[in-house]
Design an enzyme around this catalytic site. Sequence first.
Site, PDB file in Angstrom:
ATOM      1  N   GLU A  93     -30.385  51.099  33.476  1.00  0.00           N
ATOM      2  CA  GLU A  93     -29.194  50.415  33.010  1.00  0.00           C
ATOM      3  C   GLU A  93     -29.216  48.946  33.404  1.00  0.00           C
ATOM      4  O   GLU A  93     -29.685  48.581  34.471  1.00  0.00           O
ATOM      5  CB  GLU A  93     -27.958  51.079  33.594  1.00  0.00           C
ATOM      6  N   CYS A 106     -26.839  41.998  35.688  1.00  0.00           N
ATOM      7  CA  CYS A 106     -27.230  42.838  36.819  1.00  0.00           C
ATOM      8  C   CYS A 106     -28.415  43.694  36.370  1.00  0.00           C
ATOM      9  O   CYS A 106     -28.305  44.512  35.460  1.00  0.00           O
ATOM     10  CB  CYS A 106     -26.023  43.702  37.189  1.00  0.00           C
ATOM     11  N   CYS A 113     -33.839  55.490  43.493  1.00  0.00           N
ATOM     12  CA  CYS A 113     -34.075  54.714  44.712  1.00  0.00           C
ATOM     13  C   CYS A 113     -34.326  55.677  45.857  1.00  0.00           C
ATOM     14  O   CYS A 113     -33.695  56.719  45.959  1.00  0.00           O
ATOM     15  CB  CYS A 113     -32.858  53.846  45.019  1.00  0.00           C
ATOM     16  N   CYS A 117     -28.989  55.604  50.552  1.00  0.00           N
ATOM     17  CA  CYS A 117     -27.721  55.161  51.145  1.00  0.00           C
ATOM     18  C   CYS A 117     -26.648  56.176  50.736  1.00  0.00           C
ATOM     19  O   CYS A 117     -26.595  56.600  49.575  1.00  0.00           O
ATOM     20  CB  CYS A 117     -27.357  53.762  50.673  1.00  0.00           C
ATOM     21  N   CYS A 120     -24.067  55.634  47.673  1.00  0.00           N
ATOM     22  CA  CYS A 120     -24.606  55.065  46.429  1.00  0.00           C
ATOM     23  C   CYS A 120     -25.074  56.165  45.480  1.00  0.00           C
ATOM     24  O   CYS A 120     -25.842  57.043  45.875  1.00  0.00           O
ATOM     25  CB  CYS A 120     -25.760  54.128  46.764  1.00  0.00           C
ATOM     26  N   GLY A 166     -32.105  50.681  42.202  1.00  0.00           N
ATOM     27  CA  GLY A 166     -33.351  50.505  42.940  1.00  0.00           C
ATOM     28  C   GLY A 166     -33.343  49.436  44.016  1.00  0.00           C
ATOM     29  O   GLY A 166     -32.429  48.623  44.099  1.00  0.00           O
ATOM     30  N   CYS A 341     -20.748  48.815  40.417  1.00  0.00           N
ATOM     31  CA  CYS A 341     -21.811  48.991  41.412  1.00  0.00           C
ATOM     32  C   CYS A 341     -21.904  50.428  41.881  1.00  0.00           C
ATOM     33  O   CYS A 341     -20.901  51.031  42.220  1.00  0.00           O
ATOM     34  CB  CYS A 341     -21.529  48.202  42.672  1.00  0.00           C
TER      35      CYS A 341
END
Length: 363
Positions: A93, A106, A113, A117, A120, A166, A341
């Site tokens: 994306e 962005c 990834c 975290c 996320c 990522g 985000c």
Amino acid sequence: MSDKTALFGLDREGLTSFFAELGEKPFRAQQIMQWIHQRGEADFDCMTNLAKPLRSRLAAVAEIRPPEVLLDQQSADGTRKWLLRVDGGNAVETVFIPEQNRGTLCVSSQVGCAMACTFCATGHQGFNRNLTATEIIAQVWVANRALGHAPDGERIISNVVMMGMGEPLLNLPALLPALNIMLDDMSYGLSKRRVTVSTSGIVPAIDRLKAQCDVALAVSLHAPDDVLRDELVPINRKYPIAELLAACRRYMAGKSARSHITFEYVMLDGINDSSVQAARLAELLADVPAKINLIPFNPFPGTPYRRSSAAAVSRFQELLLNRGYIVTVRRTRGDDIDAACGQLAGQVMNRLRRLESHVEAAR
Ligand code: SAH
Ligand code: SF4
């Protein structure tokens, strides 16, 4: 996969050696860069300042293959999101966020990834693979071609942030040529201050980035002490806060007094948003040229975290402002299209499968 050279992912140096191998002059690199990245041209036959025999030769040995756009969505607030197909049955994306005096794209650097975290959505998805330089810059190409220029000739995309899916600093070999292309005057011509790499804190790669392409740096800090950061951002166990901040100081050494590192801090209700934690954060950053960006947490299905209240965010911000920091609060954008985000990717694969079954059904 094709055995033709993918011209999309070659920066000036890469294109110059590509043309040298063909026995062509170095200025061909500039010409083709302008065609691809400034004019958005992907067809060699339309490149009229290249002689016909060269165009046919290029078509035989090279390719400019734009990614397939699977979805192109526009949010009520003007945020626009593209879902692009990449090789291997994956999708990434790219999100454009228009603001009063700038337009920020962005960009993703990996499919998934590995940093895991806890807050996320991409981290929950796990790691699939690195994007190639071609796949990184193609995101800018698709968005730039769709958005074009403002009536006054200004570019609509004025800033790029590597804040999509990522960890960009774990994909430096692809990231560096892509950054070079963003900065090159013959392509997107963005200034170094307007291209930002965001990292969870891969210390050795921060030093390498500075040596090779010192664009603006954002660091995802999210906690003012190692105990909490170990939990939220697991890579902290390998590169704890003191080492990370030392790398940040090295990154800023020799830069103009006006430049700074942006520290990102996701606001998680009852986890990292207390006054004591704000004070600790203020102390921690005392000797780094810092700007702090507070990001209200964007929830995703299955997450145990909640977004801090507006009052908690204001109080946290106020405390840091009183200590002399520049502190911004990120407005949540593109919520209605899952472009905020950390929401990237969550449902990408599901959506892709859904989409493919639609296509299948339509056949
Ligand atoms: N991997 C890099 C860049 C991509 S993430 C990094 O971590 O810096 C971009 C930013 O979005 C990071 O600061 C990240 O911590 C933040 N983020 C991730 N998930 C989020 C969520 N659910 N809500 C708000 N911000 C989030
Ligand atoms: Fe990866 Fe960044 Fe998400 Fe952490 S916040 S899992 S580093 S994309």
